[in-house]
Design a protein around this motif. Sequence first.
Motif, PDB file in Angstrom:
ATOM      1  N   LYS A   3       0.836  -1.193   0.000  1.00 51.71           N
ATOM      2  CA  LYS A   3       0.000   0.000   0.000  1.00 51.71           C
ATOM      3  C   LYS A   3       0.870   1.241   0.000  1.00 51.71           C
ATOM      4  CE  LYS A   3      -3.894  -2.123   2.446  1.00 51.71           C
ATOM      5  NZ  LYS A   3      -4.695  -2.127   3.698  1.00 51.71           N
ATOM      6  N   TYR A  37      -4.148   6.040  -3.872  1.00 59.46           N
ATOM      7  CA  TYR A  37      -3.337   6.042  -2.646  1.00 59.46           C
ATOM      8  C   TYR A  37      -4.220   5.658  -1.455  1.00 59.46           C
ATOM      9  CZ  TYR A  37       0.694   7.980  -5.039  1.00 59.46           C
ATOM     10  OH  TYR A  37       1.771   8.148  -5.873  1.00 59.46           O
ATOM     11  N   HIS A  38      -3.620   4.976  -0.503  1.00 56.35           N
ATOM     12  CA  HIS A  38      -4.381   4.396   0.612  1.00 56.35           C
ATOM     13  C   HIS A  38      -4.645   5.405   1.730  1.00 56.35           C
ATOM     14  CE1 HIS A  38      -5.890   1.481   3.423  1.00 56.35           C
ATOM     15  NE2 HIS A  38      -4.915   1.707   4.282  1.00 56.35           N
ATOM     16  N   SER A 231       5.174   0.996   8.455  1.00 57.68           N
ATOM     17  CA  SER A 231       5.241   1.786   7.228  1.00 57.68           C
ATOM     18  C   SER A 231       6.580   2.506   7.194  1.00 57.68           C
ATOM     19  CB  SER A 231       4.082   2.780   7.123  1.00 57.68           C
ATOM     20  OG  SER A 231       4.329   3.940   7.887  1.00 57.68           O
ATOM     21  N   GLU A 316       3.658  -0.950   4.387  1.00 51.94           N
ATOM     22  CA  GLU A 316       3.215   0.190   3.601  1.00 51.94           C
ATOM     23  C   GLU A 316       4.384   1.135   3.355  1.00 51.94           C
ATOM     24  OE1 GLU A 316      -0.191   2.362   4.935  1.00 51.94           O
ATOM     25  OE2 GLU A 316      -1.217   0.589   5.728  1.00 51.94           O
ATOM     26  N   LEU A 342      -1.847   1.359  -8.814  1.00 56.11           N
ATOM     27  CA  LEU A 342      -2.740   1.616  -7.679  1.00 56.11           C
ATOM     28  C   LEU A 342      -4.196   1.683  -8.098  1.00 56.11           C
ATOM     29  CD1 LEU A 342      -0.822   4.263  -5.518  1.00 56.11           C
ATOM     30  CD2 LEU A 342      -0.752   1.765  -5.399  1.00 56.11           C
ATOM     31  N   GLN A 345      -5.483  -1.789  -8.568  1.00 56.88           N
ATOM     32  CA  GLN A 345      -5.671  -2.439  -7.277  1.00 56.88           C
ATOM     33  C   GLN A 345      -6.968  -1.989  -6.632  1.00 56.88           C
ATOM     34  OE1 GLN A 345      -2.339  -2.465  -4.457  1.00 56.88           O
ATOM     35  NE2 GLN A 345      -1.014  -1.875  -6.148  1.00 56.88           N
ATOM     36  N   GLU A 346      -7.203  -0.677  -6.681  1.00 58.86           N
ATOM     37  CA  GLU A 346      -8.404  -0.126  -6.055  1.00 58.86           C
ATOM     38  C   GLU A 346      -9.653  -0.667  -6.713  1.00 58.86           C
ATOM     39  OE1 GLU A 346     -10.668   1.974  -3.393  1.00 58.86           O
ATOM     40  OE2 GLU A 346      -8.503   1.606  -3.384  1.00 58.86           O
TER      41      GLU A 346
END
Length: 349
Positions: A3, A37-38, A231, A316, A342, A345-346
């Motif tokens: 992430k 982005y997470h 992270s 992360e 990303l 993935q989302e």
Amino acid sequence: MIKLGVLDQSPIRRDGTAAEALAETIDLARHCDKWGYHRYWVAEHHNSKSFAGSAPEIMIAALGAATTRMRVGSGGVMMPHYSPLKVAEQFRLLESLYPGRIDLGMGRAPGTDLRTTRALQPGPQAYDIAVFPQQVELLIQFLEDANGLEGSAGGFPDEHPYKGIHAMPRGEGFPELWMLGSGGDGAAHAGQFGMPYSFAHFINQDAGTGPVEIYRQSFRPSPRLSRPYVSLGVSVMVGETEEKAKRIAASRNHWVVKLLQNQAERFWPVEDALTYPYSEREKAMLEAVEQRSVTGSPEQVRAKLLEMVETYGADELVILTITHDHEDRLRSYELLADAFSLRAQEAAE
């Protein structure tokens, strides 16, 4: 898949204003929300010519309103300046506004100079750094108490002097707690309280994996986290080519050289940074500064970051990117999002 998050310090351009820097933070957050982005964290700095973000709790409210999906939070709140109850109430309110999306990252560092730290002190006497663990414990207790309805378990025991004092508004939901740090002390505290730990590699890469190892060794499971979770905060610059990325990075690198000499200013335009007449001593500093960041094309940066993930055992990455031109910063984050797929993935999640 790893992430990715964002750490934004709201940098101020030499030819810009603090208001523009804050507006650019909100604009970047909107884009990062769409790019997959997470999480998105904002920093806390005081009495700074370089950064506009002095009150992360206010910026988080603005970011929550400007985004729809990703988590938003502090990277971090510098606890020695504040009452644990006040911090708990700020983040309880944020959690009530944006349920399930709020992060409370905290740290021990002052985020400023000694004189400003004294001016920020919360009463006749500042909190001593030695009481930081007690501050964190109080903060957690206030949050746990606020998390339930009247009569629920949690919070302070009957004999505690703060029994019956509640962080408002009460209700369901709990901000995700993180400990930030660049050395062993923060890592040990993160482990002690069973929190996820964010290691500021961009501040102290010379520490190697030591702080992360201290965190894992000291980790004790908590109601919020059953295993260590790490992270890694990394300084990154991405361009379509390695040459372009290095060119864009000149502004940030110039600023760091000045920072190391206690001469930090606003961020210079790239052309001015490239033509700045560095002394021999400053040239040596600049060479070292250039090694502190992961800089290059999307493929180069992705490969280096994945190597760091493996080395540190990170769950992360939190990406710090500073440029003079806002469009360059947007492009760097977009290229990185695409390099890590990303958005795909989302969509899959």
